[in-house]
Write an enzyme that holds these catalytic residues in place. Structure first.
Site, short mmCIF file in Angstrom:
data_model
loop_
_atom_site.label_atom_id
_atom_site.label_comp_id
_atom_site.label_asym_id
_atom_site.label_seq_id
_atom_site.Cartn_x
_atom_site.Cartn_y
_atom_site.Cartn_z
N LEU A 106 0.85 -1.19 0.00
CA LEU A 106 0.00 0.00 0.00
C LEU A 106 0.89 1.24 0.00
CD1 LEU A 106 -1.31 -2.35 1.94
CD2 LEU A 106 -3.00 -0.61 2.43
N ILE A 164 1.70 -5.23 8.15
CA ILE A 164 3.13 -4.98 8.27
C ILE A 164 3.41 -3.49 8.09
CG2 ILE A 164 5.43 -5.52 7.37
CD1 ILE A 164 4.27 -8.12 6.28
N GLY A 194 1.55 4.20 4.74
CA GLY A 194 2.36 3.28 3.94
C GLY A 194 2.58 1.96 4.63
N SER A 195 2.34 0.85 3.93
CA SER A 195 2.39 -0.44 4.62
C SER A 195 2.27 -1.60 3.65
CB SER A 195 1.26 -0.50 5.64
OG SER A 195 0.02 -0.23 5.00
N ARG A 196 2.03 -2.79 4.23
CA ARG A 196 1.83 -4.00 3.44
C ARG A 196 0.92 -4.94 4.21
NH1 ARG A 196 6.91 -7.93 2.44
NH2 ARG A 196 5.81 -9.86 2.81
#
Length: 225
Positions: A106, A164, A194-196
């Site tokens: 993301l 994450i 911001g991430s995953r």
């Protein structure tokens, strides 16, 4: 995506998690407007710009999951960066046999609401403090700050979902607790800036998405059970 759909996405109301950020930006903006000094006016403009960014970042559009109880849906908006066979996280106690993992990255421009990939009961939550490496890297699943969730389906099979943190992200929010039953597409968390998100499929279930594909959380089908 049509122009109308794009506008609806951009103009979606923000999630309640945005409240303190919007308030802080508005406060700075008001103070800047009320003071006569040029420097404080510039700070005030920065506060207004920050509030506008938060309105966009925390947007929470309505999503309609496709019909069918045999579907596994995307848990987040973003781009698929990895589709691979790996062992599930140890803390989720889902065994050591490799299963398919779909990783979605993301960016700060994507909707950051996390949604359940299927209907089931939250039977395990494990939080791990860690580093803040680039979330698109494969090693981020082991070294970064993360929150792991085991979702048990009505037939007893398990799906793992992992939030994450990334380079910019510094706070993982999880809205659910162990024992809760959630429906497919229901909101369960948020990662700030911001991430995953990783989805671990049950053994024998194969993904129907590919690397580089764009995901829509709560709507895109990852696999069929």
């Amino acid at each position: 995506m049509s122009l109308i759909q794009s506008l609806k996405l951009v103009l979606s109301p923000p999630h309640r998690a945005a409240t303190p950020f919007l308030a802080a930006g508005a406060f700075v903006g008001i103070i800047g407007r009320l003071t006569p000094w040029r420097f404080t006016r510039l700070i005030g403009k920065a506060g207004i710009a920050f509030s506008a960014f938060c309105l966009y970042f925390f947007r929470d559009p309505k999503r309609t999951p496709p019909p069918g109880s045999d579907l596994v849906l995307a848990s987040a908006d973003g781009r698929v960066t990895s589709v691979s066979l790996v062992a599930p996280p140890v803390a989720l106690e889902m065994g050591t046999t490799p299963v398919w993992r779909v990783s979605t990255f993301l960016s700060v421009l994507d909707v950051h609401i996390n949604r359940m990939p299927a209907a089931g009961q939250v039977t395990k939550i494990a939080y791990h403090a860690g580093k803040f490496l680039n979330a698109s890297l494969d090693k981020a699943s082991e070294h970064n700050e993360r929150n792991e969730i085991r979702l048990t389906l009505p037939d007893g099979r398990n799906i793992g979902v992992v939030q994450i943190a990334g380079l910019i992200a510094r706070r993982i929010l999880c809205f659910v607790e162990e024992g809760e039953h959630l429906e497919a597409g229901e909101r369960f968390g948020l990662i700030r800036f911001g991430s995953r998100t990783d989805v671990y499929l049950p053994p024998g279930v194969e993904p129907i998405v590919v690397e580089g594909q764009t995901m829509i959380g709560g709507e895109t089908v990852l696999a069929k059970l």
